[in-house]
Design a protein around this motif. Sequence first.
Motif, mmCIF file in Angstrom:
data_model
loop_
_atom_site.group_PDB
_atom_site.id
_atom_site.type_symbol
_atom_site.label_atom_id
_atom_site.label_comp_id
_atom_site.label_asym_id
_atom_site.label_seq_id
_atom_site.Cartn_x
_atom_site.Cartn_y
_atom_site.Cartn_z
ATOM 1 N N SER A 112 -28.197 11.717 -54.605
ATOM 2 C CA SER A 112 -29.273 10.859 -54.129
ATOM 3 C C SER A 112 -29.099 10.612 -52.631
ATOM 4 O O SER A 112 -28.018 10.820 -52.079
ATOM 5 C CB SER A 112 -29.255 9.528 -54.878
ATOM 6 N N ASP A 113 -30.159 10.128 -51.987
ATOM 7 C CA ASP A 113 -30.088 9.820 -50.558
ATOM 8 C C ASP A 113 -29.030 8.750 -50.285
ATOM 9 O O ASP A 113 -28.310 8.816 -49.289
ATOM 10 C CB ASP A 113 -31.455 9.333 -50.048
ATOM 11 N N TYR A 114 -28.948 7.769 -51.193
ATOM 12 C CA TYR A 114 -27.948 6.703 -51.030
ATOM 13 C C TYR A 114 -26.537 7.267 -51.108
ATOM 14 O O TYR A 114 -25.661 6.903 -50.318
ATOM 15 C CB TYR A 114 -28.138 5.635 -52.109
ATOM 16 N N SER A 115 -26.319 8.186 -52.053
ATOM 17 C CA SER A 115 -24.997 8.786 -52.223
ATOM 18 C C SER A 115 -24.582 9.571 -50.985
ATOM 19 O O SER A 115 -23.432 9.507 -50.546
ATOM 20 C CB SER A 115 -24.999 9.702 -53.446
ATOM 21 N N VAL A 116 -25.528 10.294 -50.399
ATOM 22 C CA VAL A 116 -25.246 11.082 -49.190
ATOM 23 C C VAL A 116 -24.889 10.157 -48.027
ATOM 24 O O VAL A 116 -23.902 10.373 -47.311
ATOM 25 C CB VAL A 116 -26.453 11.974 -48.817
ATOM 26 N N LYS A 163 -20.713 7.405 -44.476
ATOM 27 C CA LYS A 163 -20.023 6.189 -44.019
ATOM 28 C C LYS A 163 -18.545 6.240 -44.380
ATOM 29 O O LYS A 163 -17.677 5.900 -43.563
ATOM 30 C CB LYS A 163 -20.694 4.964 -44.650
ATOM 31 N N GLN A 164 -18.246 6.682 -45.592
ATOM 32 C CA GLN A 164 -16.855 6.761 -46.031
ATOM 33 C C GLN A 164 -16.076 7.773 -45.192
ATOM 34 O O GLN A 164 -14.915 7.534 -44.844
ATOM 35 C CB GLN A 164 -16.786 7.147 -47.516
ATOM 36 N N VAL A 174 -19.653 13.505 -38.977
ATOM 37 C CA VAL A 174 -20.598 12.779 -39.820
ATOM 38 C C VAL A 174 -21.970 12.748 -39.159
ATOM 39 O O VAL A 174 -22.104 12.955 -37.962
ATOM 40 C CB VAL A 174 -20.137 11.316 -40.052
ATOM 41 N N ASN A 175 -22.976 12.460 -39.990
ATOM 42 C CA ASN A 175 -24.316 12.173 -39.496
ATOM 43 C C ASN A 175 -24.407 10.661 -39.347
ATOM 44 O O ASN A 175 -24.675 9.942 -40.311
ATOM 45 C CB ASN A 175 -25.369 12.709 -40.467
ATOM 46 N N VAL A 176 -24.144 10.166 -38.137
ATOM 47 C CA VAL A 176 -24.023 8.716 -37.936
ATOM 48 C C VAL A 176 -25.356 8.004 -38.151
ATOM 49 O O VAL A 176 -25.387 6.819 -38.490
ATOM 50 C CB VAL A 176 -23.448 8.416 -36.531
ATOM 51 N N GLN A 177 -26.476 8.719 -38.027
ATOM 52 C CA GLN A 177 -27.778 8.097 -38.249
ATOM 53 C C GLN A 177 -27.931 7.648 -39.701
ATOM 54 O O GLN A 177 -28.517 6.602 -39.983
ATOM 55 C CB GLN A 177 -28.896 9.092 -37.887
ATOM 56 N N LEU A 178 -27.355 8.422 -40.618
ATOM 57 C CA LEU A 178 -27.398 8.028 -42.034
ATOM 58 C C LEU A 178 -26.579 6.763 -42.277
ATOM 59 O O LEU A 178 -26.924 5.944 -43.130
ATOM 60 C CB LEU A 178 -26.872 9.168 -42.915
ATOM 61 N N VAL A 179 -25.497 6.594 -41.515
ATOM 62 C CA VAL A 179 -24.673 5.391 -41.638
ATOM 63 C C VAL A 179 -25.467 4.173 -41.180
ATOM 64 O O VAL A 179 -25.449 3.114 -41.821
ATOM 65 C CB VAL A 179 -23.382 5.525 -40.795
ATOM 66 N N VAL A 180 -26.193 4.317 -40.078
ATOM 67 C CA VAL A 180 -27.022 3.225 -39.561
ATOM 68 C C VAL A 180 -28.101 2.867 -40.571
ATOM 69 O O VAL A 180 -28.359 1.684 -40.839
ATOM 70 C CB VAL A 180 -27.656 3.622 -38.207
ATOM 71 N N LEU A 196 -27.998 3.309 -43.774
ATOM 72 C CA LEU A 196 -27.366 2.690 -44.941
ATOM 73 C C LEU A 196 -27.171 1.201 -44.748
ATOM 74 O O LEU A 196 -27.476 0.395 -45.636
ATOM 75 C CB LEU A 196 -26.011 3.371 -45.201
ATOM 76 N N TYR A 197 -26.678 0.800 -43.574
ATOM 77 C CA TYR A 197 -26.429 -0.615 -43.314
ATOM 78 C C TYR A 197 -27.688 -1.384 -42.947
ATOM 79 O O TYR A 197 -27.682 -2.614 -42.942
ATOM 80 C CB TYR A 197 -25.400 -0.763 -42.187
ATOM 81 N N SER A 198 -28.766 -0.654 -42.654
ATOM 82 C CA SER A 198 -30.008 -1.321 -42.272
ATOM 83 C C SER A 198 -30.910 -1.572 -43.467
ATOM 84 O O SER A 198 -32.019 -2.096 -43.317
ATOM 85 C CB SER A 198 -30.749 -0.467 -41.226
ATOM 86 N N ARG A 199 -30.498 -1.165 -44.668
ATOM 87 C CA ARG A 199 -31.349 -1.340 -45.857
ATOM 88 C C ARG A 199 -31.477 -2.817 -46.227
ATOM 89 O O ARG A 199 -30.542 -3.568 -46.055
ATOM 90 C CB ARG A 199 -30.741 -0.584 -47.047
#
Length: 203
Positions: free
Chosen positions: A46-50, A55-56, A192-198, A200-203
């Motif tokens: 899932s998108d969340y899992s990715v 982030k991990q 990492v794709n740091v945009q995905l980390v951002v 994730l925390y912006s949800r």
Amino acid sequence: MARYTGPKDRINRRFGVALFGPSKALERRNFPPGQHGVRAGRRKKSDYSVALGEKQKLRFQYGVLEKQFRLYFAEAQRRRGITGDVLLQLLELRLDNVCYRLGIGNTRSAARQIVNHGHVQVNGQKVDIPSYHCKPGDVITVREKASSQQLGLRFLDLTQAVPLKDWLTLDRATMKGHIARMPEPEDMDAQVNVQLVVELYSR
């Protein structure tokens, strides 16, 4: 001092990336660990899992625990600029990472231990806090104690083939490093794709 002390090769295999330095286990078995590891890579994530995985990876790469990472992200949001780039800058300017980039430690874990054991000075003052935030203009040196000098020489010999980042300068003869400027996104090799980390925390 809180840090991850579990099996590193297992983490490398989980993400398929050598987060802690070269990994022979990853070369031999390039699939996730566990009983169903070979088939695990076939499942659609899932998108969340990715995003969680990215982030991990960033956390493990820089040796930061979850609470610390959240504080770094909150600080990156507070500062001007692109949040992802600022987050990477904050992580890159940790003292243990700066020592690793200078070659005073062949891995981030080794650099962290050197700092923690009091072998490093910043602007002439002993600093034994791995998370100490460095800034442009700071001078990082190995202490003049015989044991510190011996340790510094050994690591500089091990890492002499590793190219130095453009935002740092190093005088190997005196084991003196200097932070010439802020690291830019192109100077950082975060896997990492740091945009995905951002996101994730912006949800």
